[in-house]
Design an enzyme around this catalytic site. Structure first.
Site, PDB file in Angstrom:
ATOM      1  N   HIS A 162       0.805  -1.246   0.064  1.00 61.85           N
ATOM      2  CA  HIS A 162       0.013   0.133  -0.153  1.00 61.85           C
ATOM      3  C   HIS A 162       0.886   1.234   0.067  1.00 61.85           C
ATOM      4  O   HIS A 162       0.319   2.123  -0.952  1.00 61.85           O
ATOM      5  CB  HIS A 162      -0.879  -0.141   1.204  1.00 61.85           C
ATOM      6  CG  HIS A 162      -1.470   1.466   1.602  1.00 61.85           C
ATOM      7  ND1 HIS A 162      -2.223   2.091   0.791  1.00 61.85           N
ATOM      8  CD2 HIS A 162      -1.322   2.125   2.618  1.00 61.85           C
ATOM      9  CE1 HIS A 162      -2.691   3.108   1.375  1.00 61.85           C
ATOM     10  NE2 HIS A 162      -2.285   3.258   2.526  1.00 61.85           N
ATOM     11  N   HIS A 190       4.387   6.430   5.515  1.00 57.59           N
ATOM     12  CA  HIS A 190       2.935   7.322   5.802  1.00 57.59           C
ATOM     13  C   HIS A 190       2.253   6.547   7.006  1.00 57.59           C
ATOM     14  O   HIS A 190       1.629   7.156   7.883  1.00 57.59           O
ATOM     15  CB  HIS A 190       2.237   7.883   4.883  1.00 57.59           C
ATOM     16  CG  HIS A 190       1.216   6.790   4.373  1.00 57.59           C
ATOM     17  ND1 HIS A 190       1.375   6.007   3.206  1.00 57.59           N
ATOM     18  CD2 HIS A 190      -0.036   6.512   4.563  1.00 57.59           C
ATOM     19  CE1 HIS A 190       0.400   5.277   2.787  1.00 57.59           C
ATOM     20  NE2 HIS A 190      -0.584   5.692   3.867  1.00 57.59           N
ATOM     21  N   GLU A 195       1.306   5.334  12.592  1.00 60.52           N
ATOM     22  CA  GLU A 195       0.068   5.267  12.883  1.00 60.52           C
ATOM     23  C   GLU A 195      -0.169   3.627  13.212  1.00 60.52           C
ATOM     24  O   GLU A 195      -0.882   3.146  14.225  1.00 60.52           O
ATOM     25  CB  GLU A 195      -0.602   5.496  11.694  1.00 60.52           C
ATOM     26  CG  GLU A 195      -2.389   4.986  11.700  1.00 60.52           C
ATOM     27  CD  GLU A 195      -2.956   6.003  12.300  1.00 60.52           C
ATOM     28  OE1 GLU A 195      -2.608   6.891  13.081  1.00 60.52           O
ATOM     29  OE2 GLU A 195      -4.301   5.582  12.749  1.00 60.52           O
ATOM     30  N   ASP A 196       0.541   2.653  12.506  1.00 59.39           N
ATOM     31  CA  ASP A 196       0.235   1.362  12.684  1.00 59.39           C
ATOM     32  C   ASP A 196       1.247   0.415  13.252  1.00 59.39           C
ATOM     33  O   ASP A 196       1.076  -0.639  13.435  1.00 59.39           O
ATOM     34  CB  ASP A 196      -0.162   0.735  10.947  1.00 59.39           C
ATOM     35  CG  ASP A 196      -1.215   1.393  10.699  1.00 59.39           C
ATOM     36  OD1 ASP A 196      -2.275   1.916  11.301  1.00 59.39           O
ATOM     37  OD2 ASP A 196      -1.508   1.241   9.463  1.00 59.39           O
ATOM     38  N   ASP A 219      -2.448   8.525  -0.475  1.00 60.17           N
ATOM     39  CA  ASP A 219      -3.034   7.463   0.473  1.00 60.17           C
ATOM     40  C   ASP A 219      -4.463   7.161   0.173  1.00 60.17           C
ATOM     41  O   ASP A 219      -4.746   5.935  -0.036  1.00 60.17           O
ATOM     42  CB  ASP A 219      -2.719   7.865   1.898  1.00 60.17           C
ATOM     43  CG  ASP A 219      -3.207   6.985   3.079  1.00 60.17           C
ATOM     44  OD1 ASP A 219      -3.210   5.717   2.778  1.00 60.17           O
ATOM     45  OD2 ASP A 219      -3.832   7.674   3.863  1.00 60.17           O
ATOM     46  N   ASP A 278     -22.843  14.882 -25.908  1.00 60.10           N
ATOM     47  CA  ASP A 278     -22.619  15.207 -27.319  1.00 60.10           C
ATOM     48  C   ASP A 278     -21.816  16.559 -27.542  1.00 60.10           C
ATOM     49  O   ASP A 278     -22.053  17.161 -28.328  1.00 60.10           O
ATOM     50  CB  ASP A 278     -24.109  15.154 -27.974  1.00 60.10           C
ATOM     51  CG  ASP A 278     -24.225  14.420 -28.994  1.00 60.10           C
ATOM     52  OD1 ASP A 278     -22.930  13.783 -29.363  1.00 60.10           O
ATOM     53  OD2 ASP A 278     -24.779  14.254 -29.595  1.00 60.10           O
TER      54      ASP A 278
HETATM   55 MN    MN Z   1      -2.405   4.638   4.155  1.00 61.34          MN
END
Ligand code: MN
Length: 717
Positions: free
Chosen positions: A61, A85, A89-90, A152, A272
């Site tokens: 990712h 990034h 956070e993770d 992201d 059109d």
């Molecule tokens: Mn992310």
């Protein structure tokens, strides 16, 4: 998830760090690419053992997000930040660790993105406003934070299919409400377009599917015409020895959808348009190319826009013009230089790569910086988050009109709103008793359409009442319902007095007063209307059931009516309340029952009914008191002429077959002309008669189904 054949759905997981490094080598230094690779090793270790919902290793990712930024050719710090990034956070990795490994800038970027990620946009306006404020502030510190966040989000949107449906919808809505408008404001067209289409597909899967299918079908039909125009353009530009690249382009699905939704145009009318982009070497060449195009196809008056001399707020520069193409098709051209094209696609992101003196980019970036500065100022001025959000939305959603009260309060109104709409938006009483208005201190007619940023002041008078004539120009539901409501609730005496005032005003249009009306004429009229006395008539006028202008017109002595179409007055009533009026249907837009219409009182020609979208009434040619809010009688059985344009392949007997198909749909052909002929395609212009829009739609469906028909459109002037 709906199938998306027009959006690239390549297997993201096959995109490896080696591919990314190869991409980066085309524009970054070797040691910078090395830094990115080091970030990859760092990130892969931090995310070790983590997987995405789709089952693939997590590190895919951030690498995919980095690739999106690499396509925009962003600097190596942004790319490193994109790869890292989600690390804070993770994973347990702290900001300090990133700082010591990759430096202060990268650490701040990653930290900023992490903070944005923690923001959950909730449904309550207050919470959302506060989050939005945080986001804007993060963006103000370093705009690259938002670029990483956009990348992201874009990758998350591309892989949205694995999410639960409710979560999918929430993310899609947030993307359309917040992220796509920000990408637009920053001029990053490439990201905006994809965010919008993915958001649209996820939020309205069914609508997306239907529209996508319609586009695929129409694309097949238009291919030939498109190629023909493209060849003509290329050949002419070559003859003039102008180095240029020409390519055709298509509106993306979400912008088609928005156009259809907002302007109530049909799919055919919206799709059109044949659009081309011409890329040339320098600014002089842009204007030369424009001259060549205007020489090749006639330009539509009033449709030329010079965004080179006056760039848009997000830095966008280009020349735009609309031309009359072969077979009557409209052609939209955009002419710009390579630099302008790059800015148009990458917007503010164009800055980090091209640091050499580049006027377009400088201007664009100055614009973005200016915007950031304004946001900061707004932030300090705004009392709370909601107010701040409202202010920011002015920038992000240009479709609405934002104006100010004299006290500085901001009012949001739909596009096209008038002074009266504003008055009702302030308060129902203000609307009801409005007699005059000033816009930016200038006295203006109540019909005046408001523009962004104006300050509007309403003058009221106690005892004043809303005029039914306002119904012909107000656009908001609140104004409309209040005016109608007021009309219905008048007491008889009030209605008589209002009716008298309105009739006097209407007679003044014909330079007459009530004294000029002969009693004989009045009696005849009352008899025609089956009314007992003048008061009944005045009540009808005051209640808004009978337009004062029409009554006045009926009272004016005959003779100055030069219409020469005496029999039209004898036609059965097709427009409510138009008894005794010479009613004609404008030939420019040829309205048919079902079309929204407006009536215009003209000096010698009685009441002329136009379609509300008619170009001839959009400018201020007619004074507001000449406009009449009219409606079709529900039970009309007449036939109305309407023009349709049918492009067909040149085959033996095709005209007869199309004519037969029109006849099969119970429509009569009044005339037909063969307009252009290039040996392969013909353009047939039919005037046919139909009962209403539904009938016309069924005629067009029948013709469109035929194999040799390329396209059929309703032609309006
Ligand atoms: Mn992310």
């Amino acid at each position: 998830m709906a199938s998306r054949p027009d959006i690239e759905t390549e297997d993201e997981s096959r995109f490896l760090i080696s591919d990314l490094c190869q991409m980066l080598e085309s524009y970054l230094d070797k040691d910078q690419v090395q830094e990115v690779y080091r970030a990859y090793l760092f990130g892969a270790e931090a995310h070790e053992g983590q997987h995405r919902l789709s089952g693939e290793p997590y590190i895919y990712h951030p690498v995919a997000a980095a690739r999106i930024l690499a396509e925009l050719r962003l600097d190596h710090k942004s790319i490193v930040a994109a790869i890292l990034h989600d690390v804070i956070e993770d994973t347990p990795t702290a900001k300090e660790q990133i700082q010591s490994e990759f430096g202060e800038d990268v650490a701040e970027l990653v930290d900023g993105v992490s903070k944005l990620t923690q923001i959950e946009f909730e449904s309550q306006a207050e919470a959302q406003a506060e989050n939005f404020r945080k986001m804007i502030l993060a963006m103000v510190r370093d705009i690259r934070v938002i670029l990483v966040k956009l990348a992201d989000r874009l990758h998350n949107m591309r892989t949205l299919g694995v999410m639960r449906p409710d979560k999918r919808r929430r993310i899609a809505r947030e993307t359309l409400d917040i992220y796509a408008p920000i990408a637009n404001r920053l001029g990053i067209n490439a990201l905006r377009v994809e965010l919008e289409d993915l958001g649209f597909a996820a939020l309205y899967p069914l609508r997306y599917k239907v529209l996508n299918k319609a586009v695929l079908e129409a694309r097949g039909h238009r291919k030939e015409v498109l190629n023909k125009i493209e060849t003509a353009i290329k050949r002419r530009i070559q003859q003039e020895n102008l180095p240029a690249r020409v390519r055709s382009r298509e509106k993306h699905l979400y912008s088609l959808y928005r156009k259809i939704r907002d302007k109530t145009l049909s799919f055919e009318e919206t799709y059109d348009v044949y659009a081309f982009r011409i890329i040339v070497n320098d600014v002089d060449a842009c204007y030369r190319a424009l001259g060549i195009m205007h020489n090749l196809f006639k330009p539509v008056p009033g449709k030329f826009k010079d965004y080179i001399a006056i760039p848009k707020a997000n830095g966008y520069q280009s020349l735009h013009s609309i031309l009359f193409g072969p077979y009557g098709v409209p052609i939209e051209v955009q002419i710009r230089t390579e630099e302008m094209d790059r800015v148009a696609e990458s917007g503010v992101a164009a800055h980090w790569v091209y640091k050499e003196n580049d006027a377009g980019v400088d201007q664009m970036h100055a614009g973005a910086r200016e915007w950031m500065r304004e946001l900061l100022e707004m932030q300090t001025r705004a009392g709370d988050s909601l107010e701040f959000l409202e202010n920011v939305k002015i920038d992000l959603f240009p479709d609405a009109v934002y104006v100010f009260t004299p006290a500085g309060e901001i009012m949001k109104l739909p596009h096209g709103s008038t002074v009266i709409d504003f008055a009702y938006a302030v308060h129902t009483d203000v609307g009801n008793t409005c007699i005059d208005a000033r816009v930016d201190r200038q006295v203006v007619p109540l019909r005046t359409i408001l523009r962004n940023g104006q300050t509007v002041e309403i003058v009221t008078a106690s005892g004043a009442t809303p005029s039914p004539a306002w119904l012909s120009f107000v656009v908001t539901a609140k104004a409309r319902s209040n005016i109608r409501h007021h009309q219905k609730n008048l007491k008889r005496e009030e209605a008589i007095s209002l009716g008298r005032r309105m009739l006097d005003r209407a007679l003044a249009v014909f330079e007459m007063t009530a004294d000029d009306i002969s009693s004989k004429r009045l009696k005849t009229l009352l008899k025609d209307y089956r009314m007992k006395d003048v008061d009944d008539l005045l009540v009808e006028i005051g209640m808004g059931r009978r337009p004062s202008v029409l009554v006045a017109r009926a009272l004016v002595p005959a003779g100055d009516d030069e219409s020469g179409e005496g029999e039209t007055a004898m036609r059965p009533l097709v427009i409510k309340g138009s008894e005794g009026m010479v009613t004609r249907f404008s030939k420019c837009c040829r309205p048919i029952p079902g079309d929204p219409v407006v009536g215009i009182i003209t000096g010698g020609r009685g009441l002329v009914i136009h379609s509300v979208n008619c170009r001839n009434i959009s400018d201020n040619k007619y004074p507001p008191e000449n406009f009449l809010d009219v409606q079709w009688e529900p039970s009309i059985d007449e036939e109305f002429p309407v023009e349709v344009l049918v492009a067909v392949e040149d085959r033996r007997g095709v005209l007869a077959r199309v004519a037969a198909a029109i006849g099969d749909a119970d429509s009569n052909i009044e005339s037909v002309a063969i307009e252009e002929r290039d040996g392969r395609t013909n353009n047939l212009r039919f005037t046919i008669t139909v009962h209403n829009r539904l009938h016309l739609a069924s005629v067009m469906r029948g013709v469109r189904k035929m194999p040799s028909v390329i396209r059929i459109t309703r032609s309006r002037g």
